[in-house]
Design a protein around this motif. Structure first.
Motif, PDB file in Angstrom:
ATOM      1  N   PHE A 329     -18.305  55.798  30.986  1.00 32.65           N
ATOM      2  CA  PHE A 329     -17.309  54.762  31.287  1.00 32.65           C
ATOM      3  C   PHE A 329     -16.690  55.006  32.660  1.00 32.65           C
ATOM      4  CE2 PHE A 329     -12.707  53.749  31.245  1.00 32.65           C
ATOM      5  CZ  PHE A 329     -12.802  52.365  31.223  1.00 32.65           C
ATOM      6  N   GLU A 330     -16.664  53.962  33.463  1.00 34.08           N
ATOM      7  CA  GLU A 330     -16.023  54.024  34.776  1.00 34.08           C
ATOM      8  C   GLU A 330     -14.716  53.240  34.725  1.00 34.08           C
ATOM      9  OE1 GLU A 330     -16.682  52.552  39.404  1.00 34.08           O
ATOM     10  OE2 GLU A 330     -18.319  52.381  37.952  1.00 34.08           O
ATOM     11  N   GLN A 331     -13.615  53.940  34.807  1.00 35.41           N
ATOM     12  CA  GLN A 331     -12.326  53.262  34.746  1.00 35.41           C
ATOM     13  C   GLN A 331     -11.991  52.672  36.105  1.00 35.41           C
ATOM     14  OE1 GLN A 331      -9.045  55.479  33.154  1.00 35.41           O
ATOM     15  NE2 GLN A 331      -7.742  53.679  33.024  1.00 35.41           N
ATOM     16  N   ALA A 495     -15.344  46.055  30.407  1.00 40.06           N
ATOM     17  CA  ALA A 495     -16.019  47.303  30.022  1.00 40.06           C
ATOM     18  C   ALA A 495     -17.223  47.029  29.136  1.00 40.06           C
ATOM     19  CB  ALA A 495     -15.035  48.223  29.310  1.00 40.06           C
ATOM     20  N   ASP A 499     -21.170  48.099  29.775  1.00 38.63           N
ATOM     21  CA  ASP A 499     -21.849  48.960  28.810  1.00 38.63           C
ATOM     22  C   ASP A 499     -23.262  48.432  28.540  1.00 38.63           C
ATOM     23  OD1 ASP A 499     -22.627  50.391  26.438  1.00 38.63           O
ATOM     24  OD2 ASP A 499     -20.513  50.714  25.977  1.00 38.63           O
ATOM     25  N   THR A 525     -10.909  47.786  34.083  1.00 38.09           N
ATOM     26  CA  THR A 525     -11.584  48.086  32.811  1.00 38.09           C
ATOM     27  C   THR A 525     -10.690  48.926  31.914  1.00 38.09           C
ATOM     28  OG1 THR A 525     -12.621  50.064  33.754  1.00 38.09           O
ATOM     29  CG2 THR A 525     -13.890  48.014  33.845  1.00 38.09           C
ATOM     30  N   PRO A 527     -11.230  51.496  28.338  1.00 36.36           N
ATOM     31  CA  PRO A 527     -12.291  52.151  27.563  1.00 36.36           C
ATOM     32  C   PRO A 527     -12.395  51.599  26.148  1.00 36.36           C
ATOM     33  CG  PRO A 527     -10.371  53.572  27.711  1.00 36.36           C
ATOM     34  CD  PRO A 527     -10.088  52.398  28.599  1.00 36.36           C
ATOM     35  N   LYS A 530     -10.549  53.156  22.031  1.00 37.29           N
ATOM     36  CA  LYS A 530      -9.191  53.685  22.158  1.00 37.29           C
ATOM     37  C   LYS A 530      -8.200  52.663  21.606  1.00 37.29           C
ATOM     38  CE  LYS A 530     -10.244  57.547  24.250  1.00 37.29           C
ATOM     39  NZ  LYS A 530     -10.021  58.865  23.581  1.00 37.29           N
ATOM     40  N   THR A 571     -10.748  48.287  19.207  1.00 35.68           N
ATOM     41  CA  THR A 571     -12.184  48.481  19.029  1.00 35.68           C
ATOM     42  C   THR A 571     -12.437  48.976  17.607  1.00 35.68           C
ATOM     43  OG1 THR A 571     -12.451  49.066  21.353  1.00 35.68           O
ATOM     44  CG2 THR A 571     -14.239  49.653  19.895  1.00 35.68           C
ATOM     45  N   ASP A 576     -11.186  54.558  16.773  1.00 35.57           N
ATOM     46  CA  ASP A 576     -10.319  55.650  17.248  1.00 35.57           C
ATOM     47  C   ASP A 576      -9.710  56.382  16.052  1.00 35.57           C
ATOM     48  OD1 ASP A 576      -8.660  57.352  18.588  1.00 35.57           O
ATOM     49  OD2 ASP A 576      -7.663  55.818  19.790  1.00 35.57           O
TER      50      ASP A 576
END
Length: 658
Positions: A329-331, A495, A499, A525, A527, A530, A571, A576
């Motif tokens: 993941f690239e924030q 995000a 993906d 973005t 994640p 979470k 999500t 989470d």
């Protein structure tokens, strides 16, 4: 059988003989191994080798072929080392699926072969997606997809041919009409005289071909390929042939009249071609014997390699790690500049900025182009991005989802908009059996987001109001996202598009125009996996997602004396659990609030997990609040009774008083 060499050289004629002989000799060896108990299952293509061999010989090495489990000639024609095929059939590591799938149920990007799934039909739609990508690239490439006469009865066949025709896709639809779908003869499969006649209904060019005549196959396909490069279009090909063995070896052929077997034995594609070459002094007996010896030697040596290979040892970590393609993941952090927008505007902003960011991103759905979609989310997109990237689809969810998979295979990202989440039921098979399993089966990503406008409260009735996330949270390989706020929906959708794994993205329709929030104007973005802690307290944990989060907030606002952790999951897969367990351990009481009906819903699994992991911390039973276990009704009074809003506060107070 009449062979016409036309302008083919002796070299080409001999090359075709090598190509058709190799799968036949392998098959003969496999039948011996079956009798010896060294191979458990085999789907024989003896008698119909000319089709797979001819098609593969014509196509370039970088043109995709989607074969069936009787098309050994495709795999040998692409020069896959035999030891790897033998390893695949024995379920060993040098195969293509790490022992996770059998026989020809695999694909390989290295050889541009996309293997079948047992449901047959979806691979036709996958071919559409691959061809669409080729058309967008303007590379002049052709895609070939195989199916049997039995699978032409499936809805996916109709959907895929219709899409290919409407979009003018360069696809060769190859029907191997071998007389029987397992044991069911053609007169019990369809009533038209020839399956090629179905092409007329789609406005599609079609041909009937002698599938046992390698030169007829090769010459026609050569002409079509050259023509399709100049004039991209789909072509339907019905190859008349016959399967000389059973559906698979255990099936036998007792259901086939002997006179039919005798009739087709005379038309053997290998022996007839061999005779033609010898009569025309192109093939000598000496060369034939040498060639057979070389192929048999390769078979024996390759079998020895595969047999010597150790059996696969189960690795728990590897099995779990291969469900999804690895994604780091690239924030992207938001800027300070914000605007107060609706939930629906945040979705539109995400899609627009993602289209700008990814020039290989394509959006498909019903009425999404000039009309802007049923909810106007893509309004104006055609003007900015063009109809090649914002594509109206026919009403055929299954083939569209499959086409999205084809786009992913051929280097694109795809978003499919379900007009309503309820309609995904007609595309359910490719979601759960194709998108979800592709990476686990043969490490192929499914870079697809399926947008799911869902939920009740709008008096839309049983077919337009479901929140059906539980259909997918139980399917390994899918990610499931369900945000409740504009800020979250934009960051999470961005995000999800990044993906490379398949994401089912739920958007509650009632939130579209009713919920506003300050949202960053620029791209950012968030994640997946979470949860968000919206309120903190010490008496009870409220776990929710989607519209029910807002209903819970309303309840807490009316009851300020209740000290609660309110956890918005955002999500559902990945879940989470760390945030869930931490909150439950702190408060000792938990209530799970979902809009979906109770039995089999997400709340049930979360409840079970909490009991397993946090039982000693609980001061009361875990409570679930959900809609009634009925379809969702239309009339407001009935819908209000169905939804859990009227019951949540009562159940929450009862839990606190326990």
């Amino acid at each position: 059988m009449k062979f016409e060499r036309k302008n083919l050289t002796d070299e080409t004629l001999l090359d075709l003989y090598k190509r058709i002989l190799k799968p036949r000799l392998i098959e003969e060896k496999m039948l011996i191994l079956i009798r010896q108990g060294k191979v458990s299952k085999w789907f024989s293509g003896i008698g119909q080798e000319a089709i797979a061999v001819g098609v593969t010989a014509v196509l370039d090495k970088d043109e995709y072929i989607l074969p069936m489990h009787r098309n050994l000639g495709v795999f040998t024609g692409r020069d896959i080392p035999l030891y790897r095929l033998f390893s695949q059939w024995q379920g060993k590591a040098n195969g293509f699926t790490k022992g996770r799938d059998r026989s020809f149920h695999f694909g390989t990007q290295q050889y541009k072969i996309i293997g079948m799934i047992s449901h047959l039909g979806p691979q036709l739609g996958v071919a559409d997606g691959i061809a669409l990508a080729n058309k967008l690239k303007k590379n002049g490439k052709v895609t070939a997809v195989f199916t049997g006469e039995g699978a032409t009865s499936e809805g996916d066949f109709h959907e895929a041919l219709n899409i290919a025709s409407v979009w003018e896709l360069p696809v060769l639809f190859v029907i191997e009409n071998n007389g029987y779908g397992l044991s069911t003869p053609t007169n019990e499969q369809y009533r038209c005289e020839n399956l090629a006649d179905k092409g007329k209904g789609y406005g599609m060019e079609s041909h009937i071909v002698d599938g046992n005549n390698i030169l007829e196959v090769y010459n026609l396909l050569s002409q079509l390929k050259a023509s399709m490069k100049i004039n991209p279009r789909p072509v339907l090909l019905e190859f008349k042939t016959f399967r000389m063995r059973g559906h698979e070896e255990a099936s036998g052929t007792k259901y086939v009249p002997q006179e039919l077997m005798d009739q087709w034995a005379i038309k053997d594609p290998v022996e007839n071609y061999r005779t033609f070459l010898k009569e025309n002094k192109i093939l000598t007996e000496e060369f034939d014997e040498t060639l057979r010896s070389e192929i048999k030697k390769d078979i024996d040596e390759s079998l020895a390699i595969a047999n010597a290979e150790p059996e696969i040892e189960a690795s728990l970590s590897e099995e779990l790690n291969d469900i999804y393609k690895t994604f780091v993941f690239e924030q992207v952090k938001p800027t300070e500049e914000k605007e107060k927008i609706r939930f629906i505007d945040a979705i539109s902003s995400s899609l627009k900025q993602s289209m700008e960011r990814h020039d290989n991103l394509v959006i498909m759905g019903q009425d999404i182009a000039e009309y802007g979609g049923a909810f106007k989310i893509t309004d104006g997109f055609v003007a900015q991005f063009g109809k090649k990237r914002v594509i109206n689809t026919p009403i055929c969810e299954s083939a569209v989802v499959s086409a999205a998979m084809g786009l992913s295979i051929n280097g694109y990202k795809a978003i499919v908009e379900m007009q309503f989440a309820d309609f995904v039921s007609t595309g359910f098979n490719p979601v759960v059996n194709l998108l979800a399993k592709s990476h686990y089966r043969w490490l192929e990503k499914a870079d697809v987001v399926v947008r799911m406008p869902c939920g009740g409260g709008t008096q839309a009735g049983p077919f337009h109001s479901q929140t059906n996330e539980a259909w997918f949270t139980k399917t390994p390989g899918l990610k499931v996202v369900y945000p409740a706020f504009p800020y979250d929906v934009k960051g999470l959708l961005n995000a999800s598009i990044n993906d490379p794994n398949p994401v089912m993205f739920f958007e509650h329709k009632q939130l579209y125009r009713s919920v506003y929030q300050e949202v960053p104007k620029d791209y950012y973005t968030l994640p997946l996996g979470k949860a968000a802690l919206l309120k903190e307290g010490n008496e009870v944990t409220i776990i929710s997602f989607g519209a029910a989060v807002h209903w819970a907030l309303d309840t807490l606002e009316k009851n300020p004396e209740i000290s609660a952790d309110l956890l918005d999951l955002r999500t559902l897969q990945p879940l989470d659990t760390e945030a869930i367990f931490a909150s439950v351990k702190k408060t000792g009481r938990v209530i799970i609030y979902q809009e979906d009906s109770m039995f089999g819903g997400v709340a049930s699994d979360i409840s079970a997990m909490i009991i397993e992991e946090c039982f000693k911390y609980l001061d009361a039973p875990v409570k679930r609040v959900a809609s009634l276990d009925t379809p969702i009704p239309f009339t407001k009074a009935l819908e209000d009774q169905y939804l859990p809003k009227g019951r949540f506060e009562i159940d929450l107070r009862a839990l606190l008083a326990y």
